[in-house]
Design a protein around this motif. Structure first.
Motif, PDB file in Angstrom:
ATOM      1  N   THR A  32       8.874 -10.907  -7.103  1.00  0.00           N
ATOM      2  CA  THR A  32       9.830  -9.808  -7.025  1.00  0.00           C
ATOM      3  C   THR A  32      10.811  -9.950  -8.176  1.00  0.00           C
ATOM      4  OG1 THR A  32      11.270 -11.086  -5.533  1.00  0.00           O
ATOM      5  CG2 THR A  32       9.635  -9.613  -4.521  1.00  0.00           C
ATOM      6  N   GLU A  33      11.527  -8.875  -8.469  1.00  0.00           N
ATOM      7  CA  GLU A  33      12.444  -8.885  -9.595  1.00  0.00           C
ATOM      8  C   GLU A  33      13.507  -9.970  -9.407  1.00  0.00           C
ATOM      9  OE1 GLU A  33      15.445  -5.888 -12.056  1.00  0.00           O
ATOM     10  OE2 GLU A  33      14.450  -5.234 -10.229  1.00  0.00           O
ATOM     11  N   GLY A  34      13.599 -10.836 -10.382  1.00  0.00           N
ATOM     12  CA  GLY A  34      14.575 -11.915 -10.345  1.00  0.00           C
ATOM     13  C   GLY A  34      14.065 -13.224  -9.776  1.00  0.00           C
ATOM     14  N   SER A  35      12.880 -13.231  -9.139  1.00  0.00           N
ATOM     15  CA  SER A  35      12.364 -14.478  -8.579  1.00  0.00           C
ATOM     16  C   SER A  35      11.810 -15.366  -9.693  1.00  0.00           C
ATOM     17  CB  SER A  35      11.265 -14.181  -7.548  1.00  0.00           C
ATOM     18  OG  SER A  35      10.174 -13.514  -8.169  1.00  0.00           O
ATOM     19  N   PRO A  36      11.914 -16.691  -9.555  1.00  0.00           N
ATOM     20  CA  PRO A  36      11.441 -17.582 -10.624  1.00  0.00           C
ATOM     21  C   PRO A  36       9.926 -17.598 -10.710  1.00  0.00           C
ATOM     22  CG  PRO A  36      12.180 -18.853  -8.729  1.00  0.00           C
ATOM     23  CD  PRO A  36      12.542 -17.428  -8.440  1.00  0.00           C
ATOM     24  N   ILE A  37       9.432 -17.725 -11.926  1.00  0.00           N
ATOM     25  CA  ILE A  37       7.995 -17.827 -12.172  1.00  0.00           C
ATOM     26  C   ILE A  37       7.577 -19.276 -11.968  1.00  0.00           C
ATOM     27  CG2 ILE A  37       6.193 -17.540 -13.910  1.00  0.00           C
ATOM     28  CD1 ILE A  37       7.825 -15.292 -15.102  1.00  0.00           C
ATOM     29  N   LEU A  38       6.449 -19.486 -11.270  1.00  0.00           N
ATOM     30  CA  LEU A  38       6.011 -20.826 -10.887  1.00  0.00           C
ATOM     31  C   LEU A  38       4.713 -21.185 -11.594  1.00  0.00           C
ATOM     32  CD1 LEU A  38       6.630 -20.639  -7.026  1.00  0.00           C
ATOM     33  CD2 LEU A  38       8.162 -21.566  -8.764  1.00  0.00           C
ATOM     34  N   ILE A  40       1.160 -23.790 -11.528  1.00  0.00           N
ATOM     35  CA  ILE A  40       0.204 -24.121 -10.462  1.00  0.00           C
ATOM     36  C   ILE A  40       0.638 -25.376  -9.711  1.00  0.00           C
ATOM     37  CG2 ILE A  40      -1.739 -23.002 -11.587  1.00  0.00           C
ATOM     38  CD1 ILE A  40      -2.600 -25.754 -12.597  1.00  0.00           C
ATOM     39  N   LYS A  41       1.571 -26.148 -10.272  1.00  0.00           N
ATOM     40  CA  LYS A  41       2.090 -27.333  -9.592  1.00  0.00           C
ATOM     41  C   LYS A  41       3.345 -27.020  -8.793  1.00  0.00           C
ATOM     42  CE  LYS A  41       0.272 -30.500 -13.093  1.00  0.00           C
ATOM     43  NZ  LYS A  41       0.607 -31.564 -14.073  1.00  0.00           N
ATOM     44  N   ASP A  42       3.595 -25.713  -8.547  1.00  0.00           N
ATOM     45  CA  ASP A  42       4.774 -25.257  -7.795  1.00  0.00           C
ATOM     46  C   ASP A  42       6.071 -25.732  -8.453  1.00  0.00           C
ATOM     47  OD1 ASP A  42       3.397 -23.806  -5.881  1.00  0.00           O
ATOM     48  OD2 ASP A  42       3.088 -25.548  -4.602  1.00  0.00           O
ATOM     49  N   GLN A  43       6.070 -25.760  -9.768  1.00  0.00           N
ATOM     50  CA  GLN A  43       7.273 -26.058 -10.522  1.00  0.00           C
ATOM     51  C   GLN A  43       7.714 -24.819 -11.287  1.00  0.00           C
ATOM     52  OE1 GLN A  43       6.269 -29.388 -13.005  1.00  0.00           O
ATOM     53  NE2 GLN A  43       6.347 -30.870 -11.332  1.00  0.00           N
ATOM     54  N   TYR A  44       9.001 -24.765 -11.627  1.00  0.00           N
ATOM     55  CA  TYR A  44       9.526 -23.630 -12.363  1.00  0.00           C
ATOM     56  C   TYR A  44       8.949 -23.600 -13.779  1.00  0.00           C
ATOM     57  CZ  TYR A  44      13.016 -23.053  -8.681  1.00  0.00           C
ATOM     58  OH  TYR A  44      13.640 -22.847  -7.479  1.00  0.00           O
ATOM     59  N   PHE A  45       8.576 -22.386 -14.217  1.00  0.00           N
ATOM     60  CA  PHE A  45       8.185 -22.188 -15.613  1.00  0.00           C
ATOM     61  C   PHE A  45       9.467 -21.997 -16.416  1.00  0.00           C
ATOM     62  CE2 PHE A  45       7.013 -19.476 -19.213  1.00  0.00           C
ATOM     63  CZ  PHE A  45       6.027 -20.250 -19.782  1.00  0.00           C
ATOM     64  N   THR A  46       9.724 -22.874 -17.374  1.00  0.00           N
ATOM     65  CA  THR A  46      11.019 -22.918 -18.044  1.00  0.00           C
ATOM     66  C   THR A  46      10.860 -22.747 -19.543  1.00  0.00           C
ATOM     67  OG1 THR A  46      10.925 -25.327 -18.258  1.00  0.00           O
ATOM     68  CG2 THR A  46      11.972 -24.434 -16.281  1.00  0.00           C
ATOM     69  N   ILE A  47      11.918 -22.192 -20.161  1.00  0.00           N
ATOM     70  CA  ILE A  47      12.061 -22.154 -21.607  1.00  0.00           C
ATOM     71  C   ILE A  47      13.537 -22.399 -21.910  1.00  0.00           C
ATOM     72  CG2 ILE A  47      10.134 -20.568 -21.922  1.00  0.00           C
ATOM     73  CD1 ILE A  47      12.122 -18.358 -22.395  1.00  0.00           C
ATOM     74  N   VAL A  76      20.486 -24.987 -22.770  1.00  0.00           N
ATOM     75  CA  VAL A  76      19.797 -25.783 -21.753  1.00  0.00           C
ATOM     76  C   VAL A  76      18.322 -25.830 -22.116  1.00  0.00           C
ATOM     77  CG1 VAL A  76      19.279 -26.030 -19.306  1.00  0.00           C
ATOM     78  CG2 VAL A  76      21.473 -25.081 -20.030  1.00  0.00           C
ATOM     79  N   THR A  77      17.778 -27.034 -22.191  1.00  0.00           N
ATOM     80  CA  THR A  77      16.399 -27.188 -22.656  1.00  0.00           C
ATOM     81  C   THR A  77      15.399 -26.561 -21.700  1.00  0.00           C
ATOM     82  OG1 THR A  77      17.023 -29.252 -23.738  1.00  0.00           O
ATOM     83  CG2 THR A  77      14.678 -28.857 -23.403  1.00  0.00           C
ATOM     84  N   ASN A  78      15.557 -26.783 -20.419  1.00  0.00           N
ATOM     85  CA  ASN A  78      14.613 -26.282 -19.420  1.00  0.00           C
ATOM     86  C   ASN A  78      15.359 -25.422 -18.417  1.00  0.00           C
ATOM     87  OD1 ASN A  78      12.333 -27.696 -20.467  1.00  0.00           O
ATOM     88  ND2 ASN A  78      13.120 -29.574 -19.552  1.00  0.00           N
ATOM     89  N   ALA A  79      15.232 -24.108 -18.551  1.00  0.00           N
ATOM     90  CA  ALA A  79      15.854 -23.156 -17.630  1.00  0.00           C
ATOM     91  C   ALA A  79      14.767 -22.234 -17.087  1.00  0.00           C
ATOM     92  CB  ALA A  79      16.938 -22.342 -18.328  1.00  0.00           C
ATOM     93  N   PRO A  80      14.764 -21.945 -15.773  1.00  0.00           N
ATOM     94  CA  PRO A  80      13.705 -21.119 -15.192  1.00  0.00           C
ATOM     95  C   PRO A  80      13.703 -19.703 -15.768  1.00  0.00           C
ATOM     96  CG  PRO A  80      14.957 -22.274 -13.491  1.00  0.00           C
ATOM     97  CD  PRO A  80      15.708 -22.445 -14.765  1.00  0.00           C
ATOM     98  N   VAL A  81      12.513 -19.136 -15.854  1.00  0.00           N
ATOM     99  CA  VAL A  81      12.331 -17.754 -16.294  1.00  0.00           C
ATOM    100  C   VAL A  81      12.203 -16.882 -15.055  1.00  0.00           C
ATOM    101  CG1 VAL A  81      10.900 -16.187 -17.630  1.00  0.00           C
ATOM    102  CG2 VAL A  81      11.210 -18.534 -18.391  1.00  0.00           C
TER     103      VAL A  81
END
Length: 714
Positions: free
Chosen positions: A279-285, A287-294, A303-308
């Motif tokens: 849904t709009e605004g939910s974090p992208i995950l 396959i290891k159920d971790q946040y996809f970060t940039i 911040v080096t690793n922030a959720p998208v």
């Protein structure tokens, strides 16, 4: 038992041989072996090309002989439907779905599309990637599926009903948070044993959360006659214990009904749970159920690793001081590490999306590198420094269909103090159309971009279509020169001023008309929109949701040009926006834009030759930096100005309740004409009754008793 172990050993050995062969040819299944207990499964094939075809066949396996069938490219007949989807240039997502019912057959039933035994499907499948008639990779799938315990179309209408949920505090023990487990310090938890209570007997949670719902002090049954306040019992309340202020404290007004789902045999593990749709605004995950970060910015820091977040575009810049060649993320990256596997979020099946990485070489580094030692000797050269990571997320409905990443690298020479400005962006594209973020719903939110637009008149047929066009202000970087300056969006509710510098020479001042047009073009490029959205959630097909931008005509100052100066230069761009509270949603005011005006301030430009800097006036090509600025001002329109003040209110401020802490006119406010909560007659009657009770309480209370005792002693 020995035969079974032999079969397992041969099975694993063959798998290793096939995997090694596939790896050598860069074609491999992930995973290479599957055991499934549900009617669907998903796998990935890496190294895919247009010459490769997929073949599925059922193979026999015997625990007695230990035989194993080698991969084959001859098509076979199975009860499974094979589909594939290209998710990257060299990656394919393979899906299998059972093409039969898992319903258990009834007594004397003749329908063949049902399961005769509880163990409905027990077979071994072999999925082969073939190039022509040659096997490139294979995947062994062991299938063991039990029949459904009930009909798949069965609907459960029963819902969780809590009796008398309106007339009693919901939840006798709200601190009982864990099922069948004693919660620490929760003395009302029935799962706690006597030994558990001894550990925290004197540290129980108090109040409603700890299961203690005390009666309010105004209840007549609470106060005793020996120790009671003066107003008791005339002003106490007689009410049943069930009617207390804690009614519905933990009740949100909804009941939950159990959702029907597929259920297999109790001895068989269920299939993996289906992924939830984004849904709009939910974090992208991943396959290891971790946040996809940039990398992103937070409170001005990178911040080096922030959720998208899904459907949230971003474009940030990070400035880093570099003294040695970087060796860690994000300035030094490896394409293999960037090819993350992300959940697609589509709820109908479990799937993955692989990030497709494309590299490009940056030849011009002026945008990224700033060095204080321009004329110094050659320094240390750092190769393949990551200068930009630009992600494009392709989405459809509530899922992600593909992710492409453009990685910009370059060689950076370290000499002196080097500041490296890196760019990180994420854009969500629906097909080839970028998603349009809103700035509120319905009113604007403070800090969100003001939405501009341009009317598209090329459609015809009286159809209105407004394309969005952002509104910008100057954002100087590095040296602050306008040619290399960046722009930033105009944010709602935030007044700001910014600018940049233009190099001007004596030769430019001889062509004032050209100079004025150049400055006007630079300023006009900030606001290309002709319309502004009234609210933060405009409709591109409704012209009533948009306002026209008003431009103030430039008036000449009357100063004539000379050989050393130019007049009427539009050096300052000012944007005025009038806002008004148009309504309330859940008590939150919603602000709209009511008018927009853009004006220019004119100034005269001349070169300054004082302070020993005479070269700019001697050499016609020598330049001097002159500023141009842009600003925005938000003007709030009062919601209700009210009638004008009288001369009495202006002169006698001691009676003005808005400018004094003590307001004498409101001393008897409930019985005055200013009170409009109910009719004047009712307010007057209730006020007199309240005065009567006050007098009675004073007469019968403790103060009057003390006065009588003193009177009797005199």
């Amino acid at each position: 038992m020995a035969n079974a172990l032999s079969f397992t050993f041969i099975h694993v050995l063959c798998l290793l041989l096939h995997c090694s062969a596939s790896s050598a040819q860069n074609v491999v299944f992930q995973p290479s072996f599957l055991t499934i207990h549900g009617p669907s499964m998903t796998a990935l094939l890496y190294g895919f090309s247009s010459k490769i075809t997929l073949n599925l066949q059922a193979i026999p396996s015997s625990n007695v002989t230990g035989s194993f069938v080698p991969p084959s490219c001859v098509p076979g007949v199975t009860q499974w439907i094979l589909t594939s989807e290209l998710i990257a240039k060299t990656a394919v997502q393979v899906k299998l779905r059972l093409n039969r019912s898992l319903r258990l057959c009834g007594n004397n039933e003749t329908d063949t599309d049902c399961c005769v035994k509880p163990l409905c499907v027990l077979e071994t499948l072999q999925l082969t990637a073939c190039e022509g008639n040659t096997s490139q990779a294979s995947l062994i799938i062991q299938v063991k599926i039990y029949a459904l315990l009930g009909s798949g179309n069965m609907v459960f209408d029963n819902s969780t009903i809590i009796q008398n949920q309106v007339y009693r505090p919901l939840g006798d023990c709200p601190c009982d948070l864990t099922f069948n487990t004693c919660d620490l310090w929760c003395c009302c938890d029935k799962d706690c044993s006597t030994a558990d209570f001894k550990l925290f007997r004197y540290r129980c949670l108090t109040g409603p959360f700890g299961g203690q719902f005390p009666d309010p002090e105004y209840q007549c049954s609470v106060q005793s006659t020996q120790n009671s306040p003066d107003w008791f019992p005339f002003l106490c309340v007689t009410s049943p214990p069930e009617n207390n202020p804690y009614l519905g404290l933990f009740y949100q007004g909804n009941t939950m009904a159990p959702k029907p789902g597929i259920s297999f045999g109790g001895s068989v593990s269920l299939a993996p749970a289906l992924s939830n749709a984004y849904t709009e605004g939910s974090p992208i995950l991943t396959i290891k159920d971790q946040y996809f970060t940039i990398p992103q910015t937070l409170n001005g820091h990178c911040v080096t690793n922030a959720p998208v977040a899904f459907l949230k575009n971003l474009d940030v810049r990070c400035v880093t001081s570099v003294q040695a060649c970087p060796t860690e993320f994000p300035l030094q990256t490896i394409p293999e590490d960037l090819r993350a596997v992300v959940k697609n979020g589509i709820a109908v099946f479990v799937g993955n999306v692989v990030v497709d990485v494309t590299d490009q070489l940056a030849t011009e580094l002026n945008e990224f590198v700033t060095s204080s030692d321009i004329f110094g000797s050659s320094g240390l050269v750092c190769e393949n420094v990551t200068l930009a990571l630009d992600y494009n997320f392709h989405w459809k409905e509530n899922g992600i269909t593909g992710i492409t990443l453009t990685r910009t690298v370059g060689s950076v020479t370290l000499k002196g103090n080097v500041s490296l400005t890196t760019r990180y962006s994420a854009m969500f594209l629906s097909g080839d159309i970028m998603s349009e973020p809103n700035s509120g719903n319905p009113g604007y939110q403070v800090g969100r971009p003001v939405i501009g637009g341009i009317l598209n008149t090329s459609i015809g047929n009286d159809t209105v279509l407004i394309a969005r066009s952002p509104m910008h202000l100057w954002k100087p970087v590095n040296s602050g020169i306008c040619s290399s300056a960046d722009v930033r969006p105009l944010l709602f509710g935030e007044n700001s001023t910014s600018g940049c510098l233009i190099p001007v020479s004596r030769q430019n001042l001889t062509e004032c008309s050209l100079l004025r047009n150049s400055v006007h073009s630079l300023q006009g490029a900030l606001i290309e929109a002709t319309l502004v959205a009234r609210n933060g959630h405009p409709d591109a097909l409704t012209l009533a949701d948009w306002l026209n931008i008003t431009y103030v005509t430039l008036n000449s100052s009357g100063v004539e040009d000379s050989n050393s100066s130019c007049a009427d230069i539009p050096s300052h761009l000012h944007i005025y926006l009038w806002t008004l509270v148009s309504g309330f949603v859940d008590g939150i005011p919603q602000k709209d834009i009511k008018a927009v005006q853009i004006s220019y301030s004119l100034s005269s430009w001349r070169l300054k030759c004082g302070g020993g800097d005479s070269a700019v006036c001697m050499d016609p090509a020598e330049t001097q930096l002159l500023p141009i600025t842009s600003s925005v001002t938000f003007i709030d329109i009062p919601l209700n100005t009210g009638p004008p003040k009288t001369r009495y209110q202006i002169n006698f401020t001691e009676y003005d309740c808005n400018r004094n802490d003590v307001c004498w006119p409101e001393l008897a406010f409930p019985i005055t004409r200013f009170y409009t909560g109910e009719s004047y007659s009712q307010a007057l009657a209730k006020g007199l009754i309240l005065v009567f009770f006050f007098i009675v309480a004073s007469v019968l209370g403790n103060p009057w008793r003390q006065i009588r005792q003193i009177w009797n002693t005199i």
